[in-house]
Design an enzyme around this catalytic site. Sequence first.
Site, mmCIF file in Angstrom:
data_model
loop_
_atom_site.group_PDB
_atom_site.id
_atom_site.type_symbol
_atom_site.label_atom_id
_atom_site.label_comp_id
_atom_site.label_asym_id
_atom_site.label_seq_id
_atom_site.Cartn_x
_atom_site.Cartn_y
_atom_site.Cartn_z
ATOM 1 C CG MET A 240 -1.834 -1.227 1.244
ATOM 2 S SD MET A 240 -2.977 -1.231 -0.141
ATOM 3 C CE MET A 240 -4.479 -0.734 0.690
ATOM 4 C CG HIS A 241 3.971 1.307 -3.050
ATOM 5 N ND1 HIS A 241 5.253 0.975 -2.667
ATOM 6 C CD2 HIS A 241 3.596 0.347 -3.934
ATOM 7 C CE1 HIS A 241 5.631 -0.134 -3.288
ATOM 8 N NE2 HIS A 241 4.659 -0.546 -4.050
ATOM 9 C CG ASP A 242 0.301 5.534 -4.350
ATOM 10 O OD1 ASP A 242 -0.252 5.251 -5.431
ATOM 11 O OD2 ASP A 242 1.515 5.794 -4.265
#
Length: 312
Positions: A240-242
Amino acid sequence: MGKLIIDTDPGVDDAFAIALAARDPEVELLGVTTVFGNVPLEHTTRNALRLLSLCERTEVPVAAGAGRPLVHPGMPPEETVHGADGLSGRSHTLPGHPHGLDERHAVTLLADLLHTATEPVTLAPIGPLTNIATLLAAHPWAKAKIDRIVLMGGGTEGGNVTPSAEFNISCDPEAAARVFGEDGLRRVLVGLNVTSRTTVDGAWLRSLGESGALGAALCGLVDDYLAHYSSTLGEDAILMHDSLAVAEAIRPGIVHTEELPVQVDTTFGPGRGATIADRRPGASGAHLTEVATGADVPALRELLRSTLTQGR
Ligand code: RIB
Ligand code: CA
């Protein structure tokens, strides 16, 4: 949390990040601007419109921005990560947007929103930095209205598209260099060194998918992204980078940071697109940036779960 603008290339992980901001009652989401990246601009823009419609936030203006890097054309993205439409081939399952695009260019919308804001605004770029660099160049006054730029990109432990470069930075290293070279701007770099450990697993996704219509719709978008990360991570999970960057933008302190000068390699060697943090004692310079060194990932998972299951 106050006023926020997201610049994005949705993108499956962008979808969760946009929904997190759109559904958080403490966030005043002023606007969403789109940029090329995970998929071409046409797709990122359509996806942003549909995602805001899914989140019942069609009053939030969406404006399209750069469809290519500032200077050098990059490589087209791998369609296997987010799917050819950017949302695992499931973009068409999302609701249409009743109003459609704001007629302004993304940079004009950013400038207008910053100009009219009654207090400083947080910008959360979660794609290539082309729009943000253009804003800073065309509207130098704007940075006085920016509280922080909390961006997903780069990192201090290598890249994901080359050994040196993370995807968002690699798409437009010159734009990133412009953003990191701007003095008098508070930047928070949420990079791969932290987001590569920011997972949610299949059980978490299934639980969210069973929590209501929004969770079900978002989880219906992950197939290609889950297949990519199940293969590369070797576990039933996605990164869940963003969402981590947007979570820091709306809940300051969810990442732990160290203030370091950061520069971007814009040469054409093996280091192109690297974000280079200077850890030498006494290092200083105009490029000072709050570099994320850790994150409270359980807190992120709970913020996502509680926000995305609220009232739906
Ligand atoms: O490297 C991860 C970043 O690239 C994320 O923003 C993802 O959406 C892709 O754009
Ligand atoms: Ca993104």
